[in-house]
Design an enzyme around this catalytic site. Structure first.
Site, PDB file in Angstrom:
ATOM      1  N   TRP A 234       3.399 -12.121   8.637  1.00  0.00           N
ATOM      2  CA  TRP A 234       3.321 -13.270   9.551  1.00  0.00           C
ATOM      3  C   TRP A 234       1.901 -13.748   9.782  1.00  0.00           C
ATOM      4  CZ3 TRP A 234       0.048 -11.466  13.074  1.00  0.00           C
ATOM      5  CH2 TRP A 234       0.047 -10.089  13.304  1.00  0.00           C
ATOM      6  N   ASN A 235       0.901 -12.947   9.384  1.00  0.00           N
ATOM      7  CA  ASN A 235      -0.452 -13.299   9.836  1.00  0.00           C
ATOM      8  C   ASN A 235      -1.069 -14.475   9.077  1.00  0.00           C
ATOM      9  OD1 ASN A 235      -0.789 -11.699   7.597  1.00  0.00           O
ATOM     10  ND2 ASN A 235      -2.455 -10.486   8.442  1.00  0.00           N
TER      11      ASN A 235
ATOM     12  N   LYS B 255      10.884 -13.862   0.608  1.00  0.00           N
ATOM     13  CA  LYS B 255      11.409 -13.494   1.931  1.00  0.00           C
ATOM     14  C   LYS B 255      10.232 -13.469   2.905  1.00  0.00           C
ATOM     15  CE  LYS B 255      11.532 -10.252   4.435  1.00  0.00           C
ATOM     16  NZ  LYS B 255      11.270 -10.948   5.718  1.00  0.00           N
ATOM     17  N   PRO B 256      10.124 -14.527   3.725  1.00  0.00           N
ATOM     18  CA  PRO B 256       8.988 -14.582   4.654  1.00  0.00           C
ATOM     19  C   PRO B 256       9.207 -13.657   5.848  1.00  0.00           C
ATOM     20  CG  PRO B 256      10.409 -16.492   4.964  1.00  0.00           C
ATOM     21  CD  PRO B 256      11.028 -15.681   3.846  1.00  0.00           C
ATOM     22  N   ALA B 257       8.135 -13.405   6.602  1.00  0.00           N
ATOM     23  CA  ALA B 257       8.248 -12.580   7.812  1.00  0.00           C
ATOM     24  C   ALA B 257       9.128 -13.291   8.838  1.00  0.00           C
ATOM     25  CB  ALA B 257       6.865 -12.340   8.397  1.00  0.00           C
TER      26      ALA B 257
ATOM     27  N   GLY C 171       1.904  -6.563   3.452  1.00  0.00           N
ATOM     28  CA  GLY C 171       2.337  -6.096   4.767  1.00  0.00           C
ATOM     29  C   GLY C 171       1.760  -4.727   5.037  1.00  0.00           C
ATOM     30  N   SER C 172       2.430  -3.991   5.895  1.00  0.00           N
ATOM     31  CA  SER C 172       1.882  -2.703   6.324  1.00  0.00           C
ATOM     32  C   SER C 172       2.031  -1.646   5.231  1.00  0.00           C
ATOM     33  CB  SER C 172       2.609  -2.250   7.587  1.00  0.00           C
ATOM     34  OG  SER C 172       3.986  -2.117   7.300  1.00  0.00           O
TER      35      SER C 172
ATOM     36  N   GLU D 231      -0.198  -5.401  -1.383  1.00  0.00           N
ATOM     37  CA  GLU D 231      -1.384  -5.716  -0.566  1.00  0.00           C
ATOM     38  C   GLU D 231      -1.089  -5.156   0.818  1.00  0.00           C
ATOM     39  OE1 GLU D 231      -4.087  -6.900  -1.655  1.00  0.00           O
ATOM     40  OE2 GLU D 231      -3.543  -7.817  -3.565  1.00  0.00           O
TER      41      GLU D 231
ATOM     42  N   ARG E 159     -11.749 -13.563  12.969  1.00  0.00           N
ATOM     43  CA  ARG E 159     -10.990 -14.445  12.084  1.00  0.00           C
ATOM     44  C   ARG E 159      -9.513 -14.107  12.277  1.00  0.00           C
ATOM     45  NH1 ARG E 159      -9.860 -13.722   6.150  1.00  0.00           N
ATOM     46  NH2 ARG E 159      -9.054 -15.737   5.453  1.00  0.00           N
TER      47      ARG E 159
ATOM     48  N   CYS F 124      -5.757  -8.309   7.627  1.00  0.00           N
ATOM     49  CA  CYS F 124      -5.910  -7.016   6.939  1.00  0.00           C
ATOM     50  C   CYS F 124      -7.369  -6.738   6.623  1.00  0.00           C
ATOM     51  CB  CYS F 124      -5.091  -7.008   5.662  1.00  0.00           C
ATOM     52  SG  CYS F 124      -5.500  -8.400   4.613  1.00  0.00           S
TER      53      CYS F 124
ATOM     54  N   GLU G 189      -5.171   0.369  12.011  1.00  0.00           N
ATOM     55  CA  GLU G 189      -5.497  -1.044  12.162  1.00  0.00           C
ATOM     56  C   GLU G 189      -5.283  -1.443  13.610  1.00  0.00           C
ATOM     57  OE1 GLU G 189      -2.743  -2.702   9.103  1.00  0.00           O
ATOM     58  OE2 GLU G 189      -4.488  -3.904   8.618  1.00  0.00           O
TER      59      GLU G 189
ATOM     60  N   SER H 277     -12.601 -13.339   1.304  1.00  0.00           N
ATOM     61  CA  SER H 277     -11.430 -13.905   0.619  1.00  0.00           C
ATOM     62  C   SER H 277     -11.790 -15.175  -0.144  1.00  0.00           C
ATOM     63  CB  SER H 277     -10.347 -14.240   1.646  1.00  0.00           C
ATOM     64  OG  SER H 277     -10.127 -13.125   2.465  1.00  0.00           O
TER      65      SER H 277
HETATM   66  P1  NAP Z   1       5.228  -5.461   7.998  1.00  0.00           P
HETATM   67  O1  NAP Z   1       5.870  -5.053   9.247  1.00  0.00           O
HETATM   68  O2  NAP Z   1       5.003  -4.453   6.939  1.00  0.00           O
HETATM   69  O3  NAP Z   1       6.096  -6.681   7.452  1.00  0.00           O
HETATM   70  C1  NAP Z   1       5.746  -7.360   6.278  1.00  0.00           C
HETATM   71  C2  NAP Z   1       6.984  -7.947   5.668  1.00  0.00           C
HETATM   72  O4  NAP Z   1       7.865  -6.881   5.301  1.00  0.00           O
HETATM   73  C3  NAP Z   1       7.783  -8.868   6.574  1.00  0.00           C
HETATM   74  O5  NAP Z   1       8.318  -9.910   5.807  1.00  0.00           O
HETATM   75  C4  NAP Z   1       8.884  -7.951   7.067  1.00  0.00           C
HETATM   76  O6  NAP Z   1      10.058  -8.632   7.449  1.00  0.00           O
HETATM   77  C5  NAP Z   1       9.150  -7.132   5.832  1.00  0.00           C
HETATM   78  N1  NAP Z   1       9.822  -5.873   6.103  1.00  0.00           N
HETATM   79  C6  NAP Z   1       9.832  -5.150   7.249  1.00  0.00           C
HETATM   80  N2  NAP Z   1      10.574  -4.039   7.073  1.00  0.00           N
HETATM   81  C7  NAP Z   1      11.032  -4.077   5.805  1.00  0.00           C
HETATM   82  C8  NAP Z   1      11.853  -3.196   5.027  1.00  0.00           C
HETATM   83  N3  NAP Z   1      12.343  -2.061   5.525  1.00  0.00           N
HETATM   84  N4  NAP Z   1      12.134  -3.537   3.756  1.00  0.00           N
HETATM   85  C9  NAP Z   1      11.656  -4.689   3.240  1.00  0.00           C
HETATM   86  N5  NAP Z   1      10.887  -5.549   3.917  1.00  0.00           N
HETATM   87  C10 NAP Z   1      10.561  -5.237   5.180  1.00  0.00           C
HETATM   88  O7  NAP Z   1       3.796  -6.116   8.252  1.00  0.00           O
HETATM   89  P2  NAP Z   1       3.421  -7.276   9.248  1.00  0.00           P
HETATM   90  O8  NAP Z   1       3.377  -6.677  10.610  1.00  0.00           O
HETATM   91  O9  NAP Z   1       4.234  -8.474   9.024  1.00  0.00           O
HETATM   92  O10 NAP Z   1       1.959  -7.638   8.745  1.00  0.00           O
HETATM   93  C11 NAP Z   1       0.856  -6.963   9.116  1.00  0.00           C
HETATM   94  C12 NAP Z   1       0.442  -5.984   8.022  1.00  0.00           C
HETATM   95  O11 NAP Z   1       0.206  -6.690   6.809  1.00  0.00           O
HETATM   96  C13 NAP Z   1      -0.859  -5.307   8.337  1.00  0.00           C
HETATM   97  O12 NAP Z   1      -0.769  -3.954   8.006  1.00  0.00           O
HETATM   98  C14 NAP Z   1      -1.854  -6.003   7.427  1.00  0.00           C
HETATM   99  O13 NAP Z   1      -2.988  -5.254   7.119  1.00  0.00           O
HETATM  100  C15 NAP Z   1      -1.027  -6.284   6.242  1.00  0.00           C
HETATM  101  N6  NAP Z   1      -1.623  -7.367   5.454  1.00  0.00           N
HETATM  102  C16 NAP Z   1      -2.203  -7.033   4.273  1.00  0.00           C
HETATM  103  C17 NAP Z   1      -2.804  -8.009   3.522  1.00  0.00           C
HETATM  104  C18 NAP Z   1      -3.467  -7.656   2.228  1.00  0.00           C
HETATM  105  O14 NAP Z   1      -3.665  -8.559   1.444  1.00  0.00           O
HETATM  106  N7  NAP Z   1      -3.791  -6.409   1.973  1.00  0.00           N
HETATM  107  C19 NAP Z   1      -2.784  -9.345   3.948  1.00  0.00           C
HETATM  108  C20 NAP Z   1      -2.177  -9.654   5.157  1.00  0.00           C
HETATM  109  C21 NAP Z   1      -1.582  -8.632   5.900  1.00  0.00           C
HETATM  110  P3  NAP Z   1      10.426  -8.836   9.008  1.00  0.00           P
HETATM  111  O15 NAP Z   1       9.410  -9.762   9.512  1.00  0.00           O
HETATM  112  O16 NAP Z   1      11.798  -9.403   8.966  1.00  0.00           O
HETATM  113  O17 NAP Z   1      10.350  -7.477   9.646  1.00  0.00           O
END
Ligand code: NAP
Length: 483
Positions: A156-157, A180-182, A234-235, A256, A284, A290, A387, A447
């Site tokens: 979502w970020n 599949k978006p957040a 994501g995480s 990522e 930012r 991330c 984080e 970035s």
């Molecule tokens: P997240 O909780 O891991 O969710 C990311 C995505 O995964 C969402 O679309 C989420 O859907 C989905 N998801 C959740 N549980 C899942 C499951 N069991 N199976 C499949 N998909 C699932 O992360 P977030 O809170 O949205 O984002 C923050 C994290 O992203 C941070 O850790 C950040 O560091 C990381 N990030 C990394 C980068 C990079 O390039 N390295 C860039 C941006 C963010 P739902 O929304 O429906 O739960």
């Protein structure tokens, strides 16, 4: 309250070039983090819907892969132009569903669009290799071919940029996709689906399936043998699970994941530069990035002065609804994030840190947390181990460069690091010893769509952006031939 940019967005699933409701009619609400009000309800894809999207992507795959690279590039170029034309509309939508400040959202739309422009240009630069085998009996011909259907799961970020960072290279390479978006931010992705259709992306090439059952639908897609690629942002926690699921069908993965960026200020650093870059590296996207600086390590001789100036800059930041042009910092994305940030600050203070500015959530509606600077943080404090994902900067003092490098590397993450010094030779030497995929020297942001973005260790697998980002969507085929 209703917003024109929200009412314009289609709220269904986008599958095979058509909008439709979920198979079971389910929907879920999208909330404005500044007001806690519901902005819209969108369709929530079921497993059957997601598998239909995979089938549509698969059916469209052959024709898209056979579309001349120039034509694929032109479609991406048109998408870039449309996104820039509608920057304001998309920026407001991003503010509404993610909370970030308008200037940040405008920056995100430009950044997102750049991935489309960059990969429009890369589509015509996919090349193979020809060489003579060392024994001389045959030639080695290597073709690069699209990997096939790609499933994207985004956070979502950065609701626009994390989508285009994947869609750009995939389409350039000749792959078709299911996104599949957040669940916090599906509206931007749905608006982008409409934009891509308008730009000439054929039905089935991009499918978008928001869902409240993310775990179930992503797992089902990974079990479908038609899926050949997963790109997840994501995480680390969810990434680890998806890597295990992808193993069953040996699906190629780009991951990522989370970061825990160290920000090192050496004793000879220009403090004006270091503070300006600390502000960007920390604030930012409201700290919800991330690449956000998560741990500040500052050389003892300059620590007090650095903290004084950094605290003054943080205290001057205006906090409020992201839609307000004068606001620099919007709310956090949801209640859980706000509670986590407050807990981490509380723990740091219990463990001996001093609050130089901020340190509180704002009362009333919305998930607002003040820009916060913590000094005297112990190197083993819990806030440094994960984080923060909020506008909180913990500062530790170090005595030797060796100590700073050891502290910076003392984490299972390795996405990015920041180094500040007037001595470029020293900054490069430190950078070389940092265990991270990216380093910013005298800069708070790294970035760039033209650069390979990605992490070492548990921050990820693979790269996005640059030519490396394109290779993630191409398979090599070696043809052994005598002529
Ligand atoms: P997240 O909780 O891991 O969710 C990311 C995505 O995964 C969402 O679309 C989420 O859907 C989905 N998801 C959740 N549980 C899942 C499951 N069991 N199976 C499949 N998909 C699932 O992360 P977030 O809170 O949205 O984002 C923050 C994290 O992203 C941070 O850790 C950040 O560091 C990381 N990030 C990394 C980068 C990079 O390039 N390295 C860039 C941006 C963010 P739902 O929304 O429906 O739960």
């Amino acid at each position: 309250m209703s917003y024109p940019e929200v009412s314009k967005v289609p709220k269904g699933l986008y599958i095979n070039g058509a909008w439709r409701q979920a198979a079971d009619g389910a929907t879920f609400d999208v909330t404005d983090p500044a007001t806690e009000e519901v902005l819209a309800s969108v369709a929530s894809a079921t497993v059957d819907d997601a598998l239909d999207a995979v089938a549509a992507a698969h059916a469209a795959g052959k024709a898209w892969a056979a579309t001349p690279p120039r034509q694929r590039g032109e479609v991406l170029r048109k998408s870039f132009e449309l996104l820039i034309e509608r920057r304001e509309e998309f920026a407001r939508l991003i503010v509404l569903e993610s909370g970030k400040a308008l200037a940040e959202a405008r920056g995100e739309v430009s950044y997102a669009a750049e991935f489309l422009r960059w990969y429009a240009e890369e589509a015509v630069r996919i090349s193979g290799e020809v060489s003579t085998a060392p024994g001389g009996a045959n030639r080695i011909v290597v073709l690069r071919q699209p990997i096939g259907v790609a499933v994207f799961v985004t956070p979502w970020n950065f609701p626009a940029a994390m989508a285009t960072r994947k869609i750009g290279p995939a389409l350039a390479a000749g792959c078709t996709v299911v996104l599949k978006p957040a669940s916090e931010t599906p509206l931007t992705a749905l608006a982008m689906a409409a934009l891509f259709a308008e730009a000439g992306v054929p039905p089935g090439v991009i499918n978008v399936v928001p869902s409240r059952q993310s775990g179930r639908i992503v797992n089902a897609m990974l079990r479908d043998p038609k899926v050949r690629k997963l790109s997840f942002t994501g995480s680390t926690e969810i990434g680890r699970m998806l890597l295990a699921q992808a193993a069953d069908n040996v699906v190629k993965c780009s991951m990522e994941l989370g970061g825990n960026a160290p920000f090192i200020v050496l004793a000879d650093a220009d403090l004006d530069v270091a503070v300006a870059s600390a502000m960007v590296a920390k604030l930012r996207n409201g700290g919800e990035s991330c690449t956000a600086a998560n741990r500040f390590y500052v050389a003892r001789p300059v620590a007090e002065e650095f903290c004084r100036r950094f605290a003054a800059a943080m205290a001057a930041v205006s906090l409020g609804s992201g839609l307000d042009e004068n606001v620099q910092l919007g709310p956090l994305v949801n209640r859980a994030t706000l509670d986590k940030v407050a807990r981490l600050v509380g723990e740091a203070v219990e463990q001996g840190a001093t609050v130089l500015t901020g340190g509180r959530a704002r009362e009333g509606r919305g998930y607002f947390y003040e820009p916060t600077l913590l000094a005297g943080v112990r190197p083993d404090a819990s806030i440094l181990r994960q984080e923060i994902f909020g506008p909180v900067a913990p500062v530790c003092v170090f005595d030797t460069v060796e100590e700073a490098i050891a502290l910076a590397n003392d984490t299972e993450f390795g996405l990015v690091a920041f180094v500040h010094s007037r001595d470029l030779g020293q900054a490069l030497a430190v950078s070389e010893r940092i265990e991270a995929g990216m380093v910013g020297i005298n800069r708070g942001v790294v970035s760039d769509p033209a650069a390979p973005f990605g992490g070492w260790k548990q921050s990820g697998v693979g790269r996005e952006g640059g030519h490396d980002g394109l290779l993630e969507y191409l398979e090599s085929k070696y043809i052994c031939v005598s002529w």
